[in-house]
Design a protein around this motif. Structure first.
Motif, PDB file in Angstrom:
ATOM      1  N   CYS A  74       0.804  -1.184   0.016  1.00 46.20           N
ATOM      2  CA  CYS A  74      -0.027  -0.160  -0.087  1.00 46.20           C
ATOM      3  C   CYS A  74       0.761   1.240  -0.089  1.00 46.20           C
ATOM      4  CB  CYS A  74      -0.948   0.188   1.205  1.00 46.20           C
ATOM      5  SG  CYS A  74      -0.254   0.203   2.821  1.00 46.20           S
ATOM      6  N   THR A 111       0.667   4.662  -6.386  1.00 50.05           N
ATOM      7  CA  THR A 111       0.110   3.041  -6.572  1.00 50.05           C
ATOM      8  C   THR A 111      -0.294   2.702  -8.001  1.00 50.05           C
ATOM      9  OG1 THR A 111      -1.898   4.255  -5.789  1.00 50.05           O
ATOM     10  CG2 THR A 111      -0.693   2.693  -4.366  1.00 50.05           C
ATOM     11  N   ARG A 119      -2.692  -1.394  -2.651  1.00 46.39           N
ATOM     12  CA  ARG A 119      -4.003  -0.286  -2.470  1.00 46.39           C
ATOM     13  C   ARG A 119      -3.295   0.971  -2.286  1.00 46.39           C
ATOM     14  NH1 ARG A 119      -6.481  -4.010  -4.310  1.00 46.39           N
ATOM     15  NH2 ARG A 119      -7.493  -5.684  -3.160  1.00 46.39           N
ATOM     16  N   ARG A 125      -3.776   3.564   0.010  1.00 51.94           N
ATOM     17  CA  ARG A 125      -4.283   3.948   1.475  1.00 51.94           C
ATOM     18  C   ARG A 125      -3.125   4.146   2.596  1.00 51.94           C
ATOM     19  NH1 ARG A 125      -5.858  -2.139   3.393  1.00 51.94           N
ATOM     20  NH2 ARG A 125      -7.526  -1.848   1.790  1.00 51.94           N
TER      21      ARG A 125
END
Length: 442
Positions: free
Chosen positions: A94, A101, A250, A252
């Motif tokens: 992440c 990303t 991800r 995040r």
């Protein structure tokens, strides 16, 4: 082994694990093979050297760590992910930065080259159709007008629209072409080439949008076709083949999000260095053009050490972070209050990161952190020692730090007076060395 009170001599060879293997002094300095072209499809500051992941996997194996799942909690542009997959491992990662990303997701997926060729042709036709249609009407942020002339803005806007018209939203091919679009934003702008700070180059001749995009897509297609996804080079243990290897990346905030449902056996990660790079600034063009944020400064929120739109930590909170954190803060507060608060918050966030990494690791797993020390106005910020201390407090054992020479990063360790990286060794040495810190969860 290192404890809270044990001084660390990083010049010595270090030992770790029951088999007690000797690690050569240059073990972490150089890789054995040339990096794949896939790692160069998009510019990224201080990119993680690809070979460090393979070295970490080898090191874990030598110390009886059976690795099936690798994680990177600051995965950046996906270097660790690519190398984990190449070595037949599953991967979870992440990053808080959506630009990072985007790149990571593109690098870790395979594409049919004929499909890429057809979609590129469709994009070109849609650009021409848009150019012959109604005049561009979408609002352009003032910040983008600062970096581009009017004609370039129009060309970029049409290209971005054409990409979205040509490729379905959920298709991985849309990410491929948006990544290509992202990497031409600086060459087509007035941004000073190879500068890690936003600066206008008054003498720069920006590249034409269509030409730059075509060249970028060609490069990425070549990287995709050459990328070795079948080399399992670390272990003779039973591993998943790369054809079935699973990858999950991800966007995040690791510190604020729920732990992943999977438990990694090996964490290989490099936390952002305090006082070094403002990723919101560096990626502001991509963030605005791709509409990841209305105000690129919003991307700073929750990044490690962020002091943007947040209250400063109290002295009581800083004191709980340990003597090193408090002493560093007290030294800096006399020189630059804002920087002192940022460094204190960085130490707090690094402490939380280490603690959460310990919690998500499998029993008998290993964490490998790559981190560098920094200096601000003559004050040394010893991130490495602080990291080791917090690892011990979190429950890590057999903590060992290795000094490594910064060797294969895209950017050289020297910087000139304008902030540009240079190979001139007479200029300011910014990052000549860093540290690899390993620890176990027993």
């Amino acid at each position: 082994m290192l404890t809270n009170s044990t001084p660390m001599d990083r010049r010595q060879h270090s030992r770790l694990g029951n088999t007690d293997p000797v690690v050569p002094a240059t073990y972490w300095d150089f890789g054995d093979v040339k990096e794949d072209l896939i790692h160069r499809i998009h510019a990224y500051p201080a990119k993680f050297p690809a070979f460090l992941t393979t070295k970490a996997l080898q090191f874990a194996l030598q110390n009886d760590v059976k690795v099936d799942l690798v994680a990177d909690v600051f995965c950046g542009c996906g270097t660790t992910a690519v190398e984990a997959i190449r070595n037949g491992k599953r991967f979870w990662g992440c990053d808080i930065n959506p630009v990072a990303t985007l790149i990571a997701n593109v690098k870790t997926r395979s594409y049919d080259d004929e499909g890429l060729k057809r979609k590129f042709g469709t994009i070109e036709r849609n650009v021409k159709a848009l150019q012959s249609g109604p005049k561009l009407a979408e609002p352009i942020p003032d910040r983008l007008r600062y970096w581009y002339d009017h004609n370039t803005i129009v060309d970029l806007a049409y290209l971005r629209q054409a990409i979205d018209l040509s490729v379905p939203p959920k298709s991985r091919y849309r990410k491929f072409f948006r990544c290509a679009f992202s990497n031409i934003l600086k060459p087509t702008s007035r941004w000073l080439t190879k500068s890690i700070k936003p600066q206008v180059d008054p003498n720069k001749v920006p590249r034409a949008v269509g030409e730059a995009f075509a060249d970028q897509v060609t490069l990425m297609r070549k990287a995709n076709s050459q990328h070795d996804r079948t080399n399992v080079s670390v272990s003779t243990q039973s591993t998943r083949s790369t054809s079935t290897a699973q990858v999950s990346i991800r966007t995040r905030n690791f510190l604020a999000s729920r732990p992943p449902s999977c438990r990694p056996d090996l964490i290989v990660t490099s936390p952002p260095y305090v006082t070094s790079y403002d990723y919101a600034d560096i990626h502001q063009l991509s963030a605005l053009w791709l509409r990841f944020a209305d105000d690129y400064r919003d991307l700073r929120m929750n990044m490690l050490g962020n002091d943007f739109r947040v209250k400063p930590l109290s002295r009581g909170v800083i004191k709980k972070l340990g003597t090193l954190a408090l002493d560093t803060y007290d030294t800096l507060i006399e020189r630059d209050k804002r920087k002192a608060r940022s460094v204190a918050r960085y130490f707090r966030d690094l402490n939380r990161t280490v603690s959460k990494c310990w919690k998500i690791l499998n029993a008998n797993g290993m964490a490998v952190f790559v981190i560098g020390n920094t200096t601000y106005q003559g004050t040394t910020i010893d991130n490495c020692d602080y990291l080791c201390q917090r690892m011990a407090c979190a429950g890590f054992t057999e903590i060992t730090a290795f000094e490594r020479r910064v060797s294969l990063k895209i950017m050289t360790p020297y910087r000139d007076a304008r902030g540009r990286f240079t190979r001139d060794s007479t200029k300011r040495n910014v990052y000549g060395k860093e540290f690899v810190v390993a620890g176990r969860r027993r």
